[in-house]
Scaffold this motif. Sequence first.
Motif, PDB file in Angstrom:
ATOM      1  N   UNK A 257       0.835  -1.204   0.000  1.00 42.06           N
ATOM      2  CA  UNK A 257       0.000   0.000   0.000  1.00 42.06           C
ATOM      3  C   UNK A 257       0.869   1.253   0.000  1.00 42.06           C
ATOM      4  N   UNK A 258       1.966   1.222   0.749  1.00 50.30           N
ATOM      5  CA  UNK A 258       2.873   2.373   0.773  1.00 50.30           C
ATOM      6  C   UNK A 258       3.540   2.571  -0.581  1.00 50.30           C
ATOM      7  N   UNK A 259       3.911   1.477  -1.244  1.00 55.66           N
ATOM      8  CA  UNK A 259       4.509   1.603  -2.569  1.00 55.66           C
ATOM      9  C   UNK A 259       3.531   2.227  -3.556  1.00 55.66           C
ATOM     10  N   UNK A 260       2.274   1.814  -3.493  1.00 58.23           N
ATOM     11  CA  UNK A 260       1.266   2.406  -4.385  1.00 58.23           C
ATOM     12  C   UNK A 260       1.059   3.890  -4.078  1.00 58.23           C
ATOM     13  N   UNK A 261       1.080   4.240  -2.784  1.00 63.06           N
ATOM     14  CA  UNK A 261       0.918   5.645  -2.410  1.00 63.06           C
ATOM     15  C   UNK A 261       2.108   6.472  -2.900  1.00 63.06           C
ATOM     16  N   UNK A 262       3.324   5.940  -2.763  1.00 64.67           N
ATOM     17  CA  UNK A 262       4.500   6.648  -3.253  1.00 64.67           C
ATOM     18  C   UNK A 262       4.429   6.846  -4.760  1.00 64.67           C
ATOM     19  N   UNK A 263       3.975   5.825  -5.466  1.00 63.71           N
ATOM     20  CA  UNK A 263       3.869   5.938  -6.921  1.00 63.71           C
ATOM     21  C   UNK A 263       2.820   6.978  -7.298  1.00 63.71           C
ATOM     22  N   UNK A 264       1.712   6.999  -6.552  1.00 59.20           N
ATOM     23  CA  UNK A 264       0.653   7.959  -6.853  1.00 59.20           C
ATOM     24  C   UNK A 264       1.102   9.387  -6.586  1.00 59.20           C
TER      25      UNK A 264
END
Length: 604
Positions: free
Chosen positions: A590-597
């Motif tokens: 979830x953190x990786x997706x947030x960083x990408x977003x």
Amino acid sequence: MSDTSLSNMSRQPETPLPSPARWVRDNLFSSISNTLQTIFFSLIIFGLLRWVLGQVFSEESDWESVATNIRLLMTYNYPADQFVRIWVAAGTVFFAIGSSFAAWNINPAITIRRLVVGFVGFGVFLLLCAVIAPSVAPSSIRNGMYIVGAVLAVGGLVVRRLVPGAHLRFVPFSRLLTGAAAIIVALIWILPFGRHSFSDGELTIERGVSVASSTKVPWTVLFVVLLVAFFGGRVLAARFAPVMRRALIAWWVIGPAFVLFLVLRDPAFDWGRVWSVDVPIAAAFALGGGALLYVLARPGRDDLARVVGAVLVAFAIFNWIAAFAGWYPMLQKVRISFLLVGLVTLLVPTFAGERSARIRLATSWIGLIVVVHWLLTAINTESTLVISAPPFLGGLVLTVTIAYYVMLASFPLGVLLSLARTSKMPIFRVLSTSFIEVVRGVPLITVLFFFSIMLPLFLPRGMGISDLAAVFIGYTLFSAAYMAENLRGGLQSVRRGQYEASDALGLSTVQRTVFIVLPQALRVAIPNLVGQAIATFKETSLIAIVGGFDILRIANSTIPNQPDFLGQKRPALLFIALVYFVFTYSMSKSAQNLEKKLQAGQAR
């Protein structure tokens, strides 16, 4: 940047992948050195995987110990006749999750190619497990891994062949969510997990059947609630997204506590006292505080608001000192309310404005007081639950609750400590630095022991604190020190020009920090904050040393001491290792997706 633009940015087409054979040749066997490394590390991975499978399928591992005690691992000794409260609480959380997905338009960009790669990879993994599994592995499980692995691998390759441009075609998140829920529910209803229970102290096992209806039906309802909340929330979010987001943020801060202390704990309210004492106190602080904030929030009264806020905070601190000294009696909720009104009054200049802004501030204060007083009344009221051995919280519920609220409470404390440590005022900088360095120099278990054993000795006569509350306070202060250092790194990354621009706009120090500095600092600090969140979740196992019955203590101490499963530690420990992995891996992804977003870590 809007959610739509962020979603479009995350949905850029993927570059085409080469064939599997070419990918293996280019990445694993492109040279003699790469070939030797691939063979060496493959042997290590195969050896570790075979060892794990040997532990899982060992003749000494009685997995019925886990199946029989799954309720114990999840909720400890919560009364069976009140277990419907657990399902209601879970349904509330599922509803909030589905609504949050809809309100924030969570729509991961997942292509058909990525799904195919996942299916093929998992299928190959199952086939590999079936091949290298030890001979003691049951033939039914081995054959099942062969069949499922072959279906996933072959099916994925067929889809890759039949669907042109798989790297350009996206799968809607709604279909993925619906499909995953349908698969989980189907597995619960179809697979013969068996039925395991204790009846009058005797172990009862029914093999070859699906789980009991008391388990199947609630889980089915939970996933139906999740889907209804998601699809219904998408309809509402099309018109009321801002309102939904504010309501859900408030729920994720306060809601779990209400579920915990009102639904699960079931307090026995003395309604006579509630209407004669609690309601008048709440009304006085709600209306009086709201009127005070409305008056002080008028533009041009910033200095007056700061003076009044400082006086109220000083009076609140004096009330706490008087409580410790025993000078005069006062309800705890009154002391807390004075402290809250003082702190909010200090923040009034940040949110001052015209009449609509002042009404919104006063209304928010009234809502805060209602929630806080209701929650404090529930916490201080005796529970109706009949617990064989306190506390009423235990198992995975205790682990998740402590981890969630420690992270939630330590975040604002960490922000204040990091701001104080980077402040130009020596008194704040010295105090915060001293606190951070002292706490970081002491092991967590020492902090937990102090707050659970020593803290009650310093409380005034007539004032007590539960073991869980003491652990929560100690763990929160410990986590806040590390949170402050993680946030300090983000604060130091904000360029000097941002401060100069905010000064040029005429923003106050608080406004500059809240609206300019902190958003940029938090964006940079996401990886460190997620790493601390994962560590906090795993370190909740230490509360077992001070008396808490978390999931690890139950697996390591309770189950192995049951007469039917004496010495059976391995299956339960392997099971909770999987539980920890699922939670921590989900947080990491979830953190990786947030960083990408948010495009964190990318050149701007």
